[in-house]
Design an enzyme around this catalytic site. Sequence first.
Site, mmCIF file in Angstrom:
data_model
loop_
_atom_site.group_PDB
_atom_site.id
_atom_site.type_symbol
_atom_site.label_atom_id
_atom_site.label_comp_id
_atom_site.label_asym_id
_atom_site.label_seq_id
_atom_site.Cartn_x
_atom_site.Cartn_y
_atom_site.Cartn_z
ATOM 1 N N GLU A 133 22.265 -17.819 16.264
ATOM 2 C CA GLU A 133 22.299 -16.562 15.512
ATOM 3 C C GLU A 133 21.081 -15.733 15.900
ATOM 4 O OE1 GLU A 133 24.568 -19.528 13.188
ATOM 5 O OE2 GLU A 133 22.409 -19.520 13.593
ATOM 6 N N TYR A 145 20.007 -13.384 25.786
ATOM 7 C CA TYR A 145 21.107 -14.336 25.612
ATOM 8 C C TYR A 145 22.321 -13.939 26.453
ATOM 9 C CZ TYR A 145 18.282 -16.024 21.706
ATOM 10 O OH TYR A 145 17.266 -16.523 20.947
#
Length: 197
Positions: A133, A145
């Site tokens: 998250e 990411y």
Amino acid sequence: MGKQYLELKVLTENQLSAVVELDQRCLGGLWTKEGYQREIDSPNSDLIIWKQEIGDREQNLEEFQFPKIELNHGVNSGDKLIGIGCLWAILEEAHITILAIDPDYQGKGLGQALLFQLLVSAWKRKLERATLEVKVSNQPAINLYRKFGFKPAGIRKKYYQDTGEDALILWRGDLHHPHFPQVLHQWYQEICLKLTQ
């Protein structure tokens, strides 16, 4: 006194105070000393740190060893932690719970190297996918990411208690696809280049 350099290592018990200090600086006190001790004791957790040291380099993480990163500025003397990454192995999934770099050292490729090493750990554990998250407003982290193949998988409403902000759920699969080691080698070369610049 020897030169200062940075090294990726596995977190050990004698670094608990230092990792809590780093947690305070980067994450506002997410985990306590007891919390980190539980992670060290758990066979399902991997905790990897960037450690600033003085003296001769030790080999610790056998595969994909990054080049020695010397620090020319004398901001701090040795034995300081400047990065922390943690994953939990849950069934076939690597849940990345922490990825943080000291603000003074951001933008140098250290976060990329830490995320890479967590994905190597997941691959060695024969996990199939990774998830995490991230704050929806944290664009630099989201970009990092995405570079490593993570894709959006949903939103957790008001996930962050300190701000009430939503979390973007990201995931990537194929950690055990036959081509994944080639992907790791390509990332490794790119990160080595970034770290030595």
